[in-house]
Write a protein that holds these residues in place. Structure first.
Motif, short mmCIF file in Angstrom:
data_model
loop_
_atom_site.label_atom_id
_atom_site.label_comp_id
_atom_site.label_asym_id
_atom_site.label_seq_id
_atom_site.Cartn_x
_atom_site.Cartn_y
_atom_site.Cartn_z
N PHE A 117 1.34 -1.16 0.24
CA PHE A 117 -0.12 -0.15 0.34
C PHE A 117 0.73 1.32 -0.05
N THR A 140 2.44 1.57 -3.32
CA THR A 140 1.33 1.73 -5.09
C THR A 140 1.02 3.64 -4.23
N ARG A 141 0.91 4.18 -3.45
CA ARG A 141 0.76 5.25 -2.76
C ARG A 141 -0.75 5.56 -2.47
N GLU A 142 -1.70 4.81 -1.74
CA GLU A 142 -2.19 4.63 -1.92
C GLU A 142 -2.76 4.67 -0.39
N ILE A 143 -2.53 5.20 0.25
CA ILE A 143 -2.64 6.08 1.47
C ILE A 143 -3.65 5.79 2.53
N THR A 144 -5.16 6.15 1.69
CA THR A 144 -5.84 5.75 2.73
C THR A 144 -6.08 4.57 2.96
N ARG A 145 -6.29 3.24 2.21
CA ARG A 145 -6.25 1.80 2.19
C ARG A 145 -5.09 1.85 3.65
N PHE A 146 -3.77 2.49 3.31
CA PHE A 146 -2.64 1.83 4.14
C PHE A 146 -2.95 1.30 5.97
N GLN A 149 -7.02 2.35 6.79
CA GLN A 149 -7.87 1.64 7.00
C GLN A 149 -7.56 0.21 7.08
#
Length: 93
Positions: free
Chosen positions: A50, A53-59, A61
């Motif tokens: 996460f 892939t720079r998906e901070i919101t998913r990280f 969560q």
């Protein structure tokens, strides 16, 4: 009086019954010791995915979910304490 003393002495001398079931006293500790490192590895790999892939919101969560599940793994008797607290809040004894 003598009869009472004899009966109490016989009760104290009687052998204690041995448990007939399977001893599962260390089962929870074994499972915790086995699955906890595996859990940490999986959490680390997914968290790195996460982040890369720079998906901070998913990280974030995922991190909150991982901490909640980690508490269940690492805190002994958390399920019993939580169940008793919920039952007490509902008025069940």
């Amino acid at each position: 009086m003598i009869l009472k003393t004899v009966v109490l002495t016989l009760i104290e001398m009687s052998p204690t019954p041995t448990p007939t079931g399977i001893d599962t006293g260390g089962l929870a500790n074994f499972l915790r010791a086995f699955f906890a490192p595996l859990f940490l590895v999986v959490v680390s790999v997914v968290a790195l995915f996460f982040l890369f892939t720079r998906e901070i919101t998913r990280f974030v969560q995922f991190l909150i979910l991982a901490v909640a599940i980690g508490v269940i793994f690492y805190v002994p008797n958390i399920i019993e304490v939580t169940a008793k607290a919920i039952a007490g809040a509902l008025g069940i004894k």
